[in-house]
Design a protein around this motif. Sequence first.
Motif: not given
Length: 411
Positions: A255-262, A273-276
Amino acid sequence: MLHGAQPPATATSDHQSAVAVIGGGIAGLTLALALRREGIDCTVFERSPEPAEVGAGLQLAPNATRLLHRLGVAEALRAVAVLPRALRMRGWDDDRPLATTALGAACRRGYGAPYYTVNRAQLHRVLWEAVGGGQVRTGHRLMGLTEGPEGVDLNFASGARHRAGVVIGADGVHSVVRAWLAGDAPVFSGSSVYRGLVPAGRLPWAADEPEVRIWPGPGRHLVCYPVSAGREISFTATVPADAAGEESWTAEGDPAELAAAYRGWNPAVTRLIGSADVVRRWPLYDRESLAGWVTSRVALLGDAAHPMLPFLAQGANQAIEDAVTLAVCLGRAAEGGAPEAFRRYQELRLPRTTLIQRGARQSTRFLHLRDQLKPGEPRRTRGTADPHGLAGLRAMGWLYGHDAEAIAAAA
């Protein structure tokens, strides 16, 4: 009984059937239902030991829902689906509306069938229960096949063998049947996707106004919509990737990588994204279009025939169109038997799926703002000239208005 598809009485395999379907996913199960309606028995072979589909979101457009309704699953499908009011493109940085396509009641009026968003696992369960477990053999991983003048011999990893009159490969992008027929290999697209499901209570703005929301942005895009009768919000987020990495529908992503991508996107996206709690990540594969999908006794269907990047949300829809078309062609086969039915199926389906397959690839230019946004260039003024989305809905007539069953019957 389908002319030309009967297994001979002298077959030496352990089991026999007129039609063998390889793959018990959405494509294979839809085909089993459609064949039953045509009075054709089939056996479905699924490699997994238990019926299962990943719990991700799926969009079902009218070109598929009208066919599913005719196959008798309308009530069960309606119980797990959501009827979104619109598809709305929004600004990646400011969340302003960019363009709208009306769905909901306007779509049903215009095309005679609804546009649904569903949890993929729940759709699979609806089809599984409609087919009935007795028709599906789980734990059968196909290793190879041999086509002869009187049938097709199938060999499975367990040592089991099966003789069928005809074989349909509905076994996905890594199809064993396609490898036998074409000998090509999937190609990594350069993108991976993260998928997640979030309880609707965490995102009331997404649940209270059921829409398909798409945020196109620099080099990536994100889509979300409610599923599971409104109890969950499904999202899919693309990210560029240099290498494919692990390929698994169930592999967990970071999830951290996904958050960084956006990072730097608008608050609606970052909150989503942060809710998942858990995200799944897997690479996107594609294949070049084939000149043909069939032999005299073997045919491909769905992703095995024409894997599609998910950027037009038509992969499952086209597999459903394939299944009904193929069943109608087989059900009405006459003197030409299965070879003639397969030829007609290919003629009906290949041009359309090739067009949509290419369109899904080309849509990345728009979704990832390759033409609209260059490094260092300020965002252009945006807005929507069609706030109600009716013009956008009419523009989808070539896709949503297609009735694969009627076209096959007329042919």
